[in-house]
Every structure is written in C-alpha cells, then in structure tokens.
Enzyme design. Structure first.
Site, PDB file in Angstrom:
ATOM      1  N   GLU A 157       5.724   2.108   8.568  1.00 11.17           N
ATOM      2  CA  GLU A 157       6.541   2.577   9.690  1.00 11.17           C
ATOM      3  C   GLU A 157       7.683   3.471   9.213  1.00 11.17           C
ATOM      4  O   GLU A 157       7.993   4.504   9.827  1.00 11.17           O
ATOM      5  CB  GLU A 157       7.088   1.369  10.468  1.00 11.17           C
ATOM      6  CG  GLU A 157       6.042   0.573  11.226  1.00 11.17           C
ATOM      7  CD  GLU A 157       5.172  -0.304  10.324  1.00 11.17           C
ATOM      8  OE1 GLU A 157       4.095  -0.733  10.781  1.00 11.17           O
ATOM      9  OE2 GLU A 157       5.570  -0.561   9.161  1.00 11.17           O
TER      10      GLU A 157
ATOM     11  N   THR B   5       8.016   0.564   4.189  1.00  8.31           N
ATOM     12  CA  THR B   5       6.842   0.225   4.996  1.00  8.31           C
ATOM     13  C   THR B   5       6.159   1.480   5.549  1.00  8.31           C
ATOM     14  O   THR B   5       6.732   2.575   5.549  1.00  8.31           O
ATOM     15  CB  THR B   5       7.253  -0.658   6.173  1.00  8.31           C
ATOM     16  OG1 THR B   5       8.134   0.094   7.027  1.00  8.31           O
ATOM     17  CG2 THR B   5       7.951  -1.939   5.705  1.00  8.31           C
TER      18      THR B   5
ATOM     19  N   GLN C 154     -16.452  -7.185   3.795  1.00 10.53           N
ATOM     20  CA  GLN C 154     -17.536  -7.147   4.778  1.00 10.53           C
ATOM     21  C   GLN C 154     -18.881  -6.890   4.108  1.00 10.53           C
ATOM     22  O   GLN C 154     -19.895  -7.506   4.463  1.00 10.53           O
ATOM     23  CB  GLN C 154     -17.245  -6.057   5.818  1.00 10.53           C
ATOM     24  CG  GLN C 154     -18.107  -6.137   7.069  1.00 10.53           C
ATOM     25  CD  GLN C 154     -17.754  -7.318   7.943  1.00 10.53           C
ATOM     26  OE1 GLN C 154     -16.693  -7.912   7.792  1.00 10.53           O
ATOM     27  NE2 GLN C 154     -18.636  -7.682   8.854  1.00 10.53           N
ATOM     28  N   ILE C 155     -18.905  -6.017   3.142  1.00  9.75           N
ATOM     29  CA  ILE C 155     -20.146  -5.727   2.411  1.00  9.75           C
ATOM     30  C   ILE C 155     -20.612  -6.951   1.639  1.00  9.75           C
ATOM     31  O   ILE C 155     -21.818  -7.236   1.564  1.00  9.75           O
ATOM     32  CB  ILE C 155     -19.927  -4.528   1.467  1.00  9.75           C
ATOM     33  CG1 ILE C 155     -19.765  -3.241   2.287  1.00  9.75           C
ATOM     34  CG2 ILE C 155     -21.077  -4.392   0.471  1.00  9.75           C
ATOM     35  CD1 ILE C 155     -19.275  -2.055   1.484  1.00  9.75           C
TER      36      ILE C 155
ATOM     37  N   THR D 152      16.867  -4.569  -2.011  1.00 12.80           N
ATOM     38  CA  THR D 152      16.600  -5.352  -0.803  1.00 12.80           C
ATOM     39  C   THR D 152      17.432  -6.634  -0.751  1.00 12.80           C
ATOM     40  O   THR D 152      17.648  -7.290  -1.768  1.00 12.80           O
ATOM     41  CB  THR D 152      15.104  -5.709  -0.735  1.00 12.80           C
ATOM     42  OG1 THR D 152      14.333  -4.505  -0.756  1.00 12.80           O
ATOM     43  CG2 THR D 152      14.782  -6.489   0.521  1.00 12.80           C
TER      44      THR D 152
ATOM     45  N   GLY E  86     -20.078  -9.946   2.586  1.00 16.16           N
ATOM     46  CA  GLY E  86     -20.383 -11.009   3.526  1.00 16.16           C
ATOM     47  C   GLY E  86     -19.582 -12.268   3.227  1.00 16.16           C
ATOM     48  O   GLY E  86     -18.420 -12.215   2.830  1.00 16.16           O
TER      49      GLY E  86
ATOM     50  N   THR F 224      10.991  -7.666  -7.466  1.00 12.97           N
ATOM     51  CA  THR F 224       9.859  -7.715  -8.393  1.00 12.97           C
ATOM     52  C   THR F 224      10.359  -7.885  -9.820  1.00 12.97           C
ATOM     53  O   THR F 224      11.253  -7.161 -10.261  1.00 12.97           O
ATOM     54  CB  THR F 224       9.008  -6.440  -8.276  1.00 12.97           C
ATOM     55  OG1 THR F 224       8.547  -6.308  -6.931  1.00 12.97           O
ATOM     56  CG2 THR F 224       7.808  -6.491  -9.218  1.00 12.97           C
TER      57      THR F 224
ATOM     58  N   GLU G 143       8.349  -0.325  -1.350  1.00 14.32           N
ATOM     59  CA  GLU G 143       8.831   1.058  -1.465  1.00 14.32           C
ATOM     60  C   GLU G 143       8.883   1.753  -0.103  1.00 14.32           C
ATOM     61  O   GLU G 143       8.750   2.960   0.002  1.00 14.32           O
ATOM     62  CB  GLU G 143       7.959   1.877  -2.442  1.00 14.32           C
ATOM     63  CG  GLU G 143       8.556   1.991  -3.830  1.00 14.32           C
ATOM     64  CD  GLU G 143       8.299   0.720  -4.649  1.00 14.32           C
ATOM     65  OE1 GLU G 143       8.406  -0.387  -4.085  1.00 14.32           O
ATOM     66  OE2 GLU G 143       8.014   0.834  -5.851  1.00 14.32           O
TER      67      GLU G 143
END
Length: 381
Positions: A367, A365, A336-337, A126, A339, A158, A363
């Site tokens: 898309e 996207t 969410q669980i 990249t 909270g 990385t 690795e």
C-alpha cells in the site's frame, strides 16, 4: 540498459549460488522448523564476501555494484528466505547507512568488522506505534553534556537480538516532526540497551525479529550518524536501496517455487501420465515464469539505475511492489500444483509461501509503495 552481464557480475552470481547450494540449502528446512539462527553461517558468508557486498575493498568489503549484489541475493533467497533476509538487512540497511551517512572515523570503526561478517548489525526504525508512519517516532534522544541519552522502544527489528551494532532513529526535536528525527550508531552491549521479546512469525522463522528497548541508554556524542535532524531523510534514502534488495529476495523465492513446481510436475503422475502433460498445469507454470521474468527486468533496471547514479526511487517502489506480489502468487500456485502434498512440510513450497508474504510488508507495505508511485506520477501532490 545493457543486459549483457559482466564477467564480474556472473562470477559473483555463481559464487553465491555455489555457496547457497552447499552451505545454506541443505539446512534451510531444519532451521525453519526449529526457528534456529545460525550465527556461524554469517561468518562464513562474510569470508566469501556476501556480508559486505557493495562496501569498497579498502573497508573490508567485496566492492561490487548493486546489480552484482541483487544477483547474489537472489541466489541466497532461492536456498533460504530467512538467510537472505538477514543478509539483506545487514547489507542494505544498517551497514550501508553507516557507510553512506557516517564520518570517516565511524566507517573505520565499524564497517570492516561488519563487512567481514565478524559483527552483525540491525536497523531500528519501526516502533509499536510507528510502522508505515515512521514519522511518528516516539523514541527520543536528549543531549546531556557529551552524551546522548536514548529512551524508547523499537519493534520488528530484523537480527535485533544477535546484532553487535544498531542504527537507531530517534526524535531529537519533537516540534519539527519527521525533520526532528536523527540517526545514531549504538553498540548493543551499551548499558541501557536491552533486548525485548522475540516474535513468533508465520515465515522467515530462521531470522531473529525482536524488540529493542532503550532505558537511559547513554552513547557518546560522536555516535550521531549524519547531521542532526536528517535521520528520517537518510532513512528514506536507505530504504530505496533496501526495496530493490527485497525485490531480489522475492525473485529468489519465486524462482525456487518455480523450480520445485517444474520438478514435481514432471514426477507426479495422475490418470496414467505426469501432471506436466495437462494444460492446466502448463499454463500455471507459464504464468509463473512470465511474471518472474517481468519482475526480474524491473529489479535489475532499478539496480542498474542505482549503479549508474540515476534517481531510482520510483523504480525501486515499482520493482518492490510487482516482485513481492508476484512472489506470493507464484508460491501459492506452487502449492496448488503440488496439491495436498504442497500443504505439508514434506515439500518446501509451503515454506516459500510463508517467507514470501513478508516481502509485501517489509521495507514498506504494498500500500505504501502504491502511494509512493502515485506521488511520483503526480509530481509530489
């Protein structure tokens, strides 16, 4: 496909789980908070075979198959996404590229130290202007006598800074586009090889993600990795295996999110009873578990196909797309669980969510994966 895992595969999984529980998980939150990269940890991982998993034993590796590898990587990711990402980039990208595309001399020179965790490696594809469009590489390599001279910049690499060896893709013939890209092995102490800025990231904060800068970096002619002009093709082949590995990393994060959610749901009481008694919570847990198992089947199928020598590019993209998006959903549901507590750093689920999002990007996207899957379905059109 046979889902009766062999004794070796289960042994590898159990070894990785025990190591992760004892050596990685207790420090994971601290390393994330402090953005700390623990170099010594990877030496220990090398000693138990986690840094050269699919490398043959004669080169210092563990000599196991890809399915054993993804089983182990999932266990590491359950403990710490950052550690799993460093392990994945080293095993699946840079070191494997050297092993699969390198000469015997290159293998003997680099692989044993890398497989034992004595050295770390990074994979530099990249660039600031070439992410999903890797064919737009601007880094150049020019042959000058018996040396290649590299100039350019790589980004989002990385383990870029701590690495001892880098596999670098560079343009050797601009007129040929992607077919003019070649791969090179570069030792990071080479004059002209410089480390740029380190990224401040949302997640995976215990990994080092950095720029690499090449300013008249001279390397021996024999450091060409594979044939000239085949660097891009080789990189795409390596990425198939990397996608399966990132998929298993996604599984580990999703499994960790599910484990914490089940535990919390049993302990947390509202309206006089554990929230696990409420159907709304039960359905969330059921959906998380169902999607996780579906993803695991996709990932293990792709790894099995790679182990048995079958073409698996489409399956790699399918497993990567589904598992990475599943992991993000699972981690959001875990918050969410939990909270309000899930939104704090007192519980690990917020870290899991931050880490999981990277799996939809690295690795290739989501898309790009959809584009590749469609290309396979449409016969390359």
């Amino acid at each position: 496909m046979n889902f009766d895992y062999t004794e070796e595969q289960l042994m590898v999984q159990n070894t990785a789980r025990d190591f992760a529980e004892k050596e990685i998980k207790p420090q994971a939150a601290e390393y994330d908070e402090e953005e700390k990269f623990n170099r010594e940890l990877y030496r220990k991982m090398g000693q138990v075979g986690l840094m050269g998993m699919t490398i043959p034993k004669e080169y210092g590796g563990a000599g196991v198959g890809k399915l054993s590898y993804v089983l182990a990587l999932e266990e590491v990711a359950r403990a710490c996404g950052s550690t799993a990402l460093t392990m994945e980039a080293h095993n699946s990208l840079s070191m494997l590229h050297i092993f699969e595309k390198g000469t015997e001399e290159q293998r003997r020179k680099y692989i044993p130290k890398l497989a034992r965790g004595e050295w770390l490696s990074c994979w530099a594809l990249t660039e600031p202007g070439a992410g999903s469009d890797a064919g737009g590489t601007d880094t150049v390599a020019v042959l000058d006598g018996d040396e290649w001279v590299l100039n350019g910049c790589k980004s989002f690499i990385t383990t870029g800074h701590p690495s001892d060896v880098a596999v670098v893709m560079a343009m050797t013939d601009k007129s040929k586009g992607a077919k003019g890209i070649s791969a090179f092995v570069v030792e990071t102490n080479t004059p002209g090889y410089k480390f740029g800025s380190e990224e401040k990231k949302l997640g995976m904060r215990a990994t080092v993600t950095s720029e690499l800068i090449f300013e008249d970096c001279r390397i021996p002619k024999e450091n060409l990795l594979g044939k000239m002009g085949f660097g891009f093709i080789g990189a795409m082949q390596i990425l198939d295996g990397g996608r399966v590995a990132i998929s298993s990393l996604s599984l580990g994060l999703a499994q960790a999110a599910l484990d914490e959610s089940v535990k919390y749901a049993k302990e947390r009481e509202q309206f006089g009873r554990p929230i696990a008694k409420f159907q709304a919570i039960q359905w969330k847990l059921a959906d998380m578990a169902t999607q996780l198992e579906a993803a695991r089947l996709l990932v293990h199928r792709a790894a099995w196909m790679e182990d048995t020598g079958k073409k698996f590019s489409k399956e790699a993209s399918i497993s990567k797309l589904f598992s990475s998006e599943m992991a993000t959903r699972a981690c959001i549901e875990a918050i969410q669980i939990h909270g309000g507590y899930g939104y704090t750093r007192d519980y690990p689920v917020e870290r899991f969510m931050r880490d999981a999002k990277l799996c939809e990007i690295g690795e290739g996207t989501s898309e790009v994966q959809r584009m590749l899957i469609a290309r396979h379905l449409l016969g390359g059109r």
